[in-house]
Design a protein around this motif. Structure first.
Motif, mmCIF file in Angstrom:
data_model
loop_
_atom_site.group_PDB
_atom_site.id
_atom_site.type_symbol
_atom_site.label_atom_id
_atom_site.label_comp_id
_atom_site.label_asym_id
_atom_site.label_seq_id
_atom_site.Cartn_x
_atom_site.Cartn_y
_atom_site.Cartn_z
ATOM 1 N N PRO A 31 7.114 7.803 0.099
ATOM 2 C CA PRO A 31 6.057 7.106 0.678
ATOM 3 C C PRO A 31 4.873 7.515 -0.091
ATOM 4 C CG PRO A 31 6.852 8.951 2.013
ATOM 5 C CD PRO A 31 8.010 8.852 0.957
ATOM 6 N N ARG A 32 3.874 6.554 -0.075
ATOM 7 C CA ARG A 32 2.663 6.713 -0.729
ATOM 8 C C ARG A 32 1.614 6.945 0.508
ATOM 9 N NH1 ARG A 32 2.471 1.058 -3.760
ATOM 10 N NH2 ARG A 32 3.147 0.416 -1.580
ATOM 11 N N SER A 33 0.112 7.055 0.033
ATOM 12 C CA SER A 33 -0.661 7.306 0.947
ATOM 13 C C SER A 33 -0.679 6.192 2.064
ATOM 14 C CB SER A 33 -2.320 7.089 0.369
ATOM 15 O OG SER A 33 -3.112 7.220 1.300
ATOM 16 N N ASN A 34 -0.802 6.644 3.445
ATOM 17 C CA ASN A 34 -0.654 5.715 4.528
ATOM 18 C C ASN A 34 0.726 5.223 4.784
ATOM 19 O OD1 ASN A 34 -2.720 5.015 6.685
ATOM 20 N ND2 ASN A 34 -2.322 3.045 6.218
ATOM 21 N N GLU A 35 1.974 5.844 4.354
ATOM 22 C CA GLU A 35 3.264 5.472 4.475
ATOM 23 C C GLU A 35 3.966 6.551 4.922
ATOM 24 O OE1 GLU A 35 3.331 2.011 1.169
ATOM 25 O OE2 GLU A 35 4.146 3.861 0.695
ATOM 26 N N VAL A 36 5.031 6.077 5.736
ATOM 27 C CA VAL A 36 6.169 7.105 5.989
ATOM 28 C C VAL A 36 7.535 6.623 5.486
ATOM 29 C CG1 VAL A 36 4.908 7.792 7.886
ATOM 30 C CG2 VAL A 36 6.494 6.246 8.501
#
Length: 327
Positions: A31-36
């Motif tokens: 996951p990248r920024s703002n992801e899960v």
């Protein structure tokens, strides 16, 4: 970006029948920024999925992801994520790509699952329950004592819609496609069930209503039933169209005007509760589960790898109620 894990996924190879659904294993980046990252526990199968798979709703490129809703556990978080943590039970709807063992998803598209709602139940009732809510609350506000006709009452949405309408005191008339489904519906407490394989729709409805007609039809079948529906609705009644399994109906204004029938085109994609993905609209849906109004004890479960079989069985009307896939 480093590869975090592998995931089994189902993709639409090209538009077509159930056989175009292909299961494969892919590399999945973290996951990248703002992801899960979610490890999915239960994935919903909706008739909408068939429209995407068949090409009725064209997609920009193939192979293409499929599926709109699932529930699972957060197993990794991206940079800056503070609203969710590893181990959280979450769910989502209205986000394409649900037919997957694991997936990376934006935190804006998920919500925390209530402790009393299982993964299986969430997958079974989110989109279908929101559809029922849209119809009952916004399409036509059914009242106690009114006659309500629900075609395909033992389908995924039909079972929930029928139960909700009955709980409000409506007189539910449902159609099914076989004697076995009629028996099942009657076992669940429905008095007025019409087996279209062996019974005449118009004659049966006229007997049930004393020739007065129904107050509302909530229809997902479309073209095959629309013309007959005009004979079944009372003057001043309502036809709510929310699907077109047999093709979208060709609406003629003349018969509508002659009987002052109100025609409502209910589109889930335009429903605010569906567009807002943080689960606010789910509260009333989950309440129906808690009250025992929604029957969530008879789910049909297929493995994710057997998604094509699930589609084939659903389209051939072998299934009843909600269908879920298990990774």
């Amino acid at each position: 970006m480093s590869i975090l894990t592998k995931s089994g996924v189902v993709l639409i190879e090209q538009p077509g029948g159930p056989e175009v659904l292909k299961y494969e294993t892919i590399d999945l980046a973290g996951p990248r920024s703002n992801e899960v990252l979610i490890e999915q526990k239960a994935i919903a199968v909706n008739f909408l999925d068939v429209f995407f798979r068949s090409g009725r709703f064209p997609l920009p490129a193939y192979p293409a992801p499929i599926g709109l809703e699932a529930a699972g556990i957060v197993t990794a978080i991206g940079e800056g994520v503070t609203s969710f943590a590893v181990g959280d039970r979450v769910a989502y709807y209205a986000t394409t790509g649900a037919y997957a063992q694991k997936r990376v998803i934006s935190v804006d598209d998920i919500f925390r699952l209530p402790d009393n709602i299982t993964f299986d139940v969430a997958a079974a009732v989110m989109v279908k329950g929101l559809t029922a809510k849209m119809l009952i609350r916004d399409g036509y506000a059914v009242k106690a004592g009114q006659y309500v006709l629900i075609p395909a009452m033992m389908g995924g949405v039909g079972t929930l819609l029928s139960a909700w309408a009955k709980s409000l005191g409506a007189i539910v008339i449902g159609t099914v496609g076989s004697p076995a489904k009629k028996q099942l519906a009657e076992q669940r407490g429905y008095e007025h069930v019409i087996d279209l394989q062996n019974e005449d729709l118009i004659a049966c409805v006229n007997v049930i209503t004393g020739g007065a007609g129904v107050d509302v039809i909530y229809d997902s079948v479309g073209k095959d039933i629309f013309d007959r529906s005009m004979d079944l609705i009372k003057t001043g009644g309502t036809f709510v169209s929310y699907g077109g399994a047999s093709g979208w109906p060709e609406v003629d204004a003349l018969p509508l005007d002659q009987k002052n029938i109100h025609f409502v085109q209910a589109q889930l994609n335009n429903y605010p509760g569906y567009q807002h993905k943080k689960g606010e609209a789910m509260k009333e849906v989950f309440e129906q589960v808690e009250k025992g109004i929604f029957d969530v004890q008879h789910l049909l479960v297929y493995s994710l790898a057997d998604a094509a079989l699930a589609h084939a069985d659903m389209e051939s009307r072998k299934t009843t109620g909600s269908i879920i896939l298990k990774p």
